[in-house]
Enzyme design. Structure first.
Site, PDB file in Angstrom:
ATOM      1  N   SER A 188       0.766  -1.493  -0.277  1.00 35.99           N
ATOM      2  CA  SER A 188       0.069  -0.261   0.112  1.00 35.99           C
ATOM      3  C   SER A 188       0.712   0.824   0.418  1.00 35.99           C
ATOM      4  O   SER A 188       0.466   2.512  -0.824  1.00 35.99           O
ATOM      5  CB  SER A 188      -1.067   0.188   0.891  1.00 35.99           C
ATOM      6  OG  SER A 188       0.013  -0.161   2.097  1.00 35.99           O
ATOM      7  N   GLY A 203       7.744   9.272   9.257  1.00 32.48           N
ATOM      8  CA  GLY A 203       6.402  10.116   8.958  1.00 32.48           C
ATOM      9  C   GLY A 203       5.014  10.007   8.999  1.00 32.48           C
ATOM     10  O   GLY A 203       4.306   8.651   8.945  1.00 32.48           O
ATOM     11  N   ALA A 251      -1.212   5.291   3.850  1.00 38.20           N
ATOM     12  CA  ALA A 251      -0.825   5.087   2.447  1.00 38.20           C
ATOM     13  C   ALA A 251      -2.304   5.451   1.715  1.00 38.20           C
ATOM     14  O   ALA A 251      -2.297   6.465   0.858  1.00 38.20           O
ATOM     15  CB  ALA A 251      -0.672   3.511   1.835  1.00 38.20           C
ATOM     16  N   LYS A 253       8.226   2.556  16.999  1.00 41.34           N
ATOM     17  CA  LYS A 253       6.459   3.480  17.073  1.00 41.34           C
ATOM     18  C   LYS A 253       5.318   2.226  16.661  1.00 41.34           C
ATOM     19  O   LYS A 253       4.755   1.749  16.864  1.00 41.34           O
ATOM     20  CB  LYS A 253       6.075   4.473  16.272  1.00 41.34           C
ATOM     21  CG  LYS A 253       6.054   4.164  14.954  1.00 41.34           C
ATOM     22  CD  LYS A 253       4.773   3.781  14.412  1.00 41.34           C
ATOM     23  CE  LYS A 253       5.361   3.699  12.590  1.00 41.34           C
ATOM     24  NZ  LYS A 253       4.280   3.000  12.336  1.00 41.34           N
ATOM     25  N   ASP A 302       4.782  10.423  14.605  1.00 42.00           N
ATOM     26  CA  ASP A 302       4.064   8.961  13.582  1.00 42.00           C
ATOM     27  C   ASP A 302       3.199   8.023  14.885  1.00 42.00           C
ATOM     28  O   ASP A 302       2.620   7.235  14.779  1.00 42.00           O
ATOM     29  CB  ASP A 302       5.540   8.316  13.050  1.00 42.00           C
ATOM     30  CG  ASP A 302       4.775   7.293  12.271  1.00 42.00           C
ATOM     31  OD1 ASP A 302       4.195   6.750  11.142  1.00 42.00           O
ATOM     32  OD2 ASP A 302       6.292   6.542  11.735  1.00 42.00           O
ATOM     33  N   THR A 344      -0.150   6.080  14.099  1.00 41.06           N
ATOM     34  CA  THR A 344      -0.049   4.764  14.735  1.00 41.06           C
ATOM     35  C   THR A 344      -0.632   3.548  15.828  1.00 41.06           C
ATOM     36  O   THR A 344      -1.065   3.266  15.681  1.00 41.06           O
ATOM     37  CB  THR A 344       1.484   3.816  14.223  1.00 41.06           C
ATOM     38  OG1 THR A 344       1.861   4.840  12.981  1.00 41.06           O
ATOM     39  CG2 THR A 344       0.865   2.209  14.104  1.00 41.06           C
ATOM     40  N   ARG A 348      -2.061  -1.017  11.190  1.00 38.73           N
ATOM     41  CA  ARG A 348      -2.188  -2.635  10.846  1.00 38.73           C
ATOM     42  C   ARG A 348      -1.702  -2.952  12.043  1.00 38.73           C
ATOM     43  O   ARG A 348      -2.099  -4.261  12.997  1.00 38.73           O
ATOM     44  CB  ARG A 348      -1.111  -3.014   9.564  1.00 38.73           C
ATOM     45  CG  ARG A 348      -2.108  -3.108   8.326  1.00 38.73           C
ATOM     46  CD  ARG A 348      -1.651  -3.679   6.983  1.00 38.73           C
ATOM     47  NE  ARG A 348      -0.040  -3.210   6.696  1.00 38.73           N
ATOM     48  CZ  ARG A 348       0.165  -2.566   5.897  1.00 38.73           C
ATOM     49  NH1 ARG A 348      -0.611  -1.642   5.649  1.00 38.73           N
ATOM     50  NH2 ARG A 348       1.388  -2.312   5.954  1.00 38.73           N
ATOM     51  N   ASN A 349      -0.749  -2.562  13.053  1.00 40.74           N
ATOM     52  CA  ASN A 349       0.121  -2.670  13.736  1.00 40.74           C
ATOM     53  C   ASN A 349      -1.530  -2.906  15.289  1.00 40.74           C
ATOM     54  O   ASN A 349      -1.475  -3.267  15.870  1.00 40.74           O
ATOM     55  CB  ASN A 349       1.388  -2.114  14.105  1.00 40.74           C
ATOM     56  CG  ASN A 349       1.771  -2.616  13.266  1.00 40.74           C
ATOM     57  OD1 ASN A 349       2.420  -3.653  13.678  1.00 40.74           O
ATOM     58  ND2 ASN A 349       2.221  -1.867  12.712  1.00 40.74           N
ATOM     59  N   VAL A 357       1.461  -6.968   6.242  1.00 38.31           N
ATOM     60  CA  VAL A 357       2.568  -6.809   7.333  1.00 38.31           C
ATOM     61  C   VAL A 357       1.979  -5.617   7.852  1.00 38.31           C
ATOM     62  O   VAL A 357       1.960  -5.266   7.539  1.00 38.31           O
ATOM     63  CB  VAL A 357       3.464  -6.933   6.570  1.00 38.31           C
ATOM     64  CG1 VAL A 357       4.862  -7.261   7.799  1.00 38.31           C
ATOM     65  CG2 VAL A 357       3.770  -7.954   5.563  1.00 38.31           C
TER      66      VAL A 357
END
Length: 345
Positions: free
Chosen positions: A19, A145, A149, A200, A253, A257, A264-265, A288
């Site tokens: 992505s 940063g 996506a 992070k 960041d 996140t 995703r994390n 991933v």
């Protein structure tokens, strides 16, 4: 180096069609650059050629007609002024080895991948430098940063930073990527920028677990704050600049996140907090979650360098030692009481 004129004529290759790689290739294509784009999956190559869309990794985004996908790595990287590498951390070394014999020594290499390699504890630019020893260290840069996506692909205003030891290279990359919706700052602290971007993801797993346990906003805020302290503590030992961690590649960041629905994390952590097993979660994902592998690297690195990272340690215990999330939270909350600003605590 005449930055503006050189940028305008740049020959570009992008390696990695996840992505983020797709979003960055599209950004450059929309600026008018011809982008040779290495795609691992044949189906993705065919989708981009036929539909101008990466239906697997970035669906519902119309891609620039200036993107030319290829399954041939040599076609994408040979003869380029700049090669952008955006592959998962666990395949970075293999990819770098393959590229190393194909590129000119004057090529600028930019990593937009976030992670720390298991075993060697190298950042992604560290892996690239080790594998591409014919290229001067001055020709490497990293882009990082707070930048989902999909939001970049939708032209939502975004700010990132590019780090390089060479100010001319940093400026080159800055001008190459900058648009009215994608603002690029420069930095010379490569290790700080990369550590912020990698670690992070470990803290984002923890934030997701907290949300999965439904522990509330107080807990998440504390987690993010103390997570930043851990990232900074490791960074200072590894020679990073403290101010980097209050910037885009650090706190910026980290906040994104740990709180964004597109992370995703965070999503993996949330499912763990809801009592799903890691193996089951990962089997259902095609993209991933870098934090899973990075947790192992950061945990072992912290032990090697004798850096106290209690949140990382507990995420490691959840992922790899089958400790329950509730037990891990209790252990964090009942540690010996500390002074907040002691960098070693």
């Amino acid at each position: 180096m005449n930055i503006i004129s050189d940028v305008n004529n740049a020959k570009i290759g992008v390696v990695g069609a996840g992505s983020w790689g797709t979003a960055l290739a599209n950004l450059l294509g929309n600026k008018g650059f011809k982008v040779d784009f290495w795609v691992f999956e044949k189906e993705v190559k065919e989708q981009i050629e036929e539909f101008h869309e990466n239906q697997v990794f970035l669906p519902d985004i119309v891609l620039s007609s200036n993107i030319f996908p290829s399954n041939d790595l040599a076609d994408v990287v040979k003869g380029k002024d700049l090669v952008l590498i955006v592959v998962p951390s666990h395949v970075m070394r293999d990819t770098a080895v393959k590229i190393s014999g194909l590129i000119d020594e004057k090529t600028i290499i930019v990593s937009a991948s976030k992670g720390i390699e298991n075993g060697t504890y190298l950042t992604m630019s560290g892996v690239l430098k080790e594998c591409m020893n014919n290229i001067s260290e001055d020709n490497f840069a990293v882009l990082s940063g707070p930048s989902f996506a999909r939001e970049v692909a939708k032209n939502f205003p975004t700010a990132v930073t590019v780090a390089s030891k060479n100010p001319d290279v940093a400026a080159f990359v800055q001008h190459l990527f900058a648009t009215p919706f994608f603002r690029v700052y420069t930095n010379d602290d490569i290790i700080g920028v990369e550590l912020g971007g990698a670690v992070k993801n470990v803290i984002a797993l923890a934030a997701g677990i907290i949300d999965g346990l439904d522990l509330g906003l107080n807990t998440r805020a504390a987690l993010i704050t103390r997570g930043l302290a851990e990232i900074k503590r490791l960074g200072l030992v590894m020679g990073a600049k403290p101010e980097t961690f209050t910037g885009l590649a650090g706190v910026g960041d980290l906040v994104l996140t740990c709180t964004g629905d597109l992370s995703r994390n965070h999503a993996v952590g949330k499912k763990i907090g809801q009592n799903k097993k890691l193996k089951e979660i990962l089997s259902e994902m095609r993209m991933v979650a870098e934090g899973v592998n990075t947790t192992k690297s950061v945990y072992n690195l912290s032990k090697k360098l004798d850096v106290e990272m209690p949140i990382t340690q507990e995420i490691y215990s959840i992922l790899y030692e089958d400790v329950s999330p509730k037990e891990a939270v209790l252990r964090l909350m009942t540690r010996d009481l500390k002074q907040e600003t002691d960098e070693q605590r």
